[in-house]
Design a protein around this motif. Structure first.
Motif, short mmCIF file in Angstrom:
data_model
loop_
_atom_site.label_atom_id
_atom_site.label_comp_id
_atom_site.label_asym_id
_atom_site.label_seq_id
_atom_site.Cartn_x
_atom_site.Cartn_y
_atom_site.Cartn_z
N TYR A 38 -3.61 -1.72 -16.88
CA TYR A 38 -4.75 -2.27 -17.58
C TYR A 38 -5.45 -1.23 -18.45
O TYR A 38 -6.42 -1.52 -19.13
CB TYR A 38 -5.75 -2.85 -16.57
N LEU A 39 -4.94 0.02 -18.41
CA LEU A 39 -5.55 1.09 -19.18
C LEU A 39 -4.71 1.40 -20.41
O LEU A 39 -3.48 1.35 -20.38
CB LEU A 39 -5.66 2.37 -18.33
N LYS A 40 -5.37 1.73 -21.53
CA LYS A 40 -4.66 2.14 -22.72
C LYS A 40 -4.04 3.52 -22.52
O LYS A 40 -2.97 3.83 -23.05
CB LYS A 40 -5.63 2.18 -23.91
N SER A 41 -4.72 4.37 -21.79
CA SER A 41 -4.23 5.72 -21.53
C SER A 41 -4.82 6.20 -20.22
O SER A 41 -5.94 5.82 -19.86
CB SER A 41 -4.65 6.67 -22.66
N ILE A 43 -5.69 9.14 -19.70
CA ILE A 43 -6.78 10.06 -20.09
C ILE A 43 -7.60 9.37 -21.15
O ILE A 43 -7.18 9.20 -22.29
CB ILE A 43 -6.22 11.40 -20.62
N GLU A 44 -8.78 8.91 -20.79
CA GLU A 44 -9.63 8.16 -21.71
C GLU A 44 -10.27 9.08 -22.76
O GLU A 44 -10.34 10.29 -22.56
CB GLU A 44 -10.74 7.42 -20.94
N ASP A 239 -17.42 2.78 -20.55
CA ASP A 239 -16.33 2.79 -19.57
C ASP A 239 -15.40 1.58 -19.69
O ASP A 239 -14.44 1.47 -18.93
CB ASP A 239 -16.89 2.88 -18.14
N LYS A 240 -15.70 0.68 -20.63
CA LYS A 240 -14.81 -0.48 -20.85
C LYS A 240 -13.87 -0.23 -22.04
O LYS A 240 -12.92 -0.99 -22.24
CB LYS A 240 -15.63 -1.74 -21.12
N ALA A 241 -14.11 0.82 -22.82
CA ALA A 241 -13.35 1.04 -24.05
C ALA A 241 -11.89 1.36 -23.79
O ALA A 241 -11.04 1.15 -24.66
CB ALA A 241 -14.00 2.17 -24.86
N ASN A 242 -11.58 1.86 -22.61
CA ASN A 242 -10.21 2.28 -22.31
C ASN A 242 -9.37 1.16 -21.71
O ASN A 242 -8.19 1.34 -21.43
CB ASN A 242 -10.22 3.47 -21.36
N LEU A 243 -9.99 -0.02 -21.50
CA LEU A 243 -9.24 -1.14 -20.93
C LEU A 243 -8.48 -1.88 -22.02
O LEU A 243 -8.91 -1.93 -23.17
CB LEU A 243 -10.20 -2.11 -20.22
N ARG A 244 -7.35 -2.47 -21.67
CA ARG A 244 -6.57 -3.24 -22.65
C ARG A 244 -7.27 -4.54 -23.00
O ARG A 244 -7.94 -5.12 -22.20
CB ARG A 244 -5.17 -3.55 -22.08
#
Length: 244
Positions: A38-41, A43-44, A239-244
């Motif tokens: 669910y994470l883009k990376s 390391i955010e 903290d939501k910017a790194n979610l897909r």
């Protein structure tokens, strides 16, 4: 047979025990791995994170040399009690330039991930010199020699070059001015302080050990401790910017 007595079945049958272990490991693995999809990376992106300044890097090496990591971790877990005590949970980005990282798990002493700017320089000096003068029940040894030892930094350029080899983005300009920046951060009256602050945003230049006549190991270690957890502004962090 009660539920708690059914383990006897596994103890008497090694094949069933092996299958049970494999199932338990598979479930544990899925619990750890699936959320990462669910994470883009892993390391955010976090604004403000930068490589350590030369003085902070020298202090970090002293931290490792003295084995501080044996009793102090540097990772706030995303658990309610940890966040209430230490602050926002640690981001992977905050440790992306740590070689080796200092997360650790032993907590004989408190977690230090957010200790930066929490106490004064004098508090740190007194605590490092005689921990029981600050915390009467502390079992931490004293490090009074840090204030007496002049910091050996002739090799700081090589240390930064080594860090660059493993991925820390030190620029040629930062490496060329390593020694000058190190001295400037420990002396707020130094003429090159502004240039140092331009190379290391959010760094703080001051006389950390209370003795402006020399750059001591106490200067370096306190400078390192005072920057821990201070680079990211969590009022602005999404903290939501790194979610897909």
């Amino acid at each position: 047979m009660s539920l708690f007595d059914k383990h006897v079945i596994f103890e008497k049958n090694s094949i069933l025990l092996l299958v049970g272990i494999l199932i338990a490991v598979a479930i544990g693995g899925l619990v750890e791995i699936v959320p990462l999809f669910y994470l883009k990376s892993t390391i955010e992106k976090a604004e403000g994170v930068r490589p350590y300044s030369p003085l902070e890097l020298a202090g970090r090496n002293i931290y490792i040399r003295e084995g501080c990591y044996n009793c102090h971790s540097q990772m706030v877990r995303p658990l309610r009690d940890e966040i209430e005590r230490y602050g926002h949970f640690s981001l992977a980005a905050e440790s992306m330039y740590d070689h080796p990282f200092q997360w650790s798990s032993k907590r004989t002493g408190p977690d230090l991930a957010r200790v930066g700017a929490k106490y004064s320089d004098q508090w740190h000096r007194e605590h490092l010199t005689n921990p029981r003068s600050i915390v009467p029940d502390s079992i931490m040894p004293g490090y009074p020699f840090l204030a007496k030892n002049e910091l050996e930094y002739t090799h700081i350029t090589e240390v930064m070059k080594t860090n660059r080899l493993v991925g820390v983005p030190y620029t040629d300009d930062q490496i060329a001015n390593a020694a000058a920046d190190l001295k400037a951060q420990a002396n707020p009256d130094d003429k090159t302080v502004d240039a140092m602050l331009k190379r290391y945003p959010k760094a703080v230049a001051r006389d950390f050990d209370g003795d402006v006549t020399k750059v001591s190991e106490m200067d370096a270690l306190v400078a390192y401790l005072q920057m821990l957890g201070t680079l990211v502004d969590f009022k602005l962090y999404d903290d939501k910017a790194n979610l897909r």
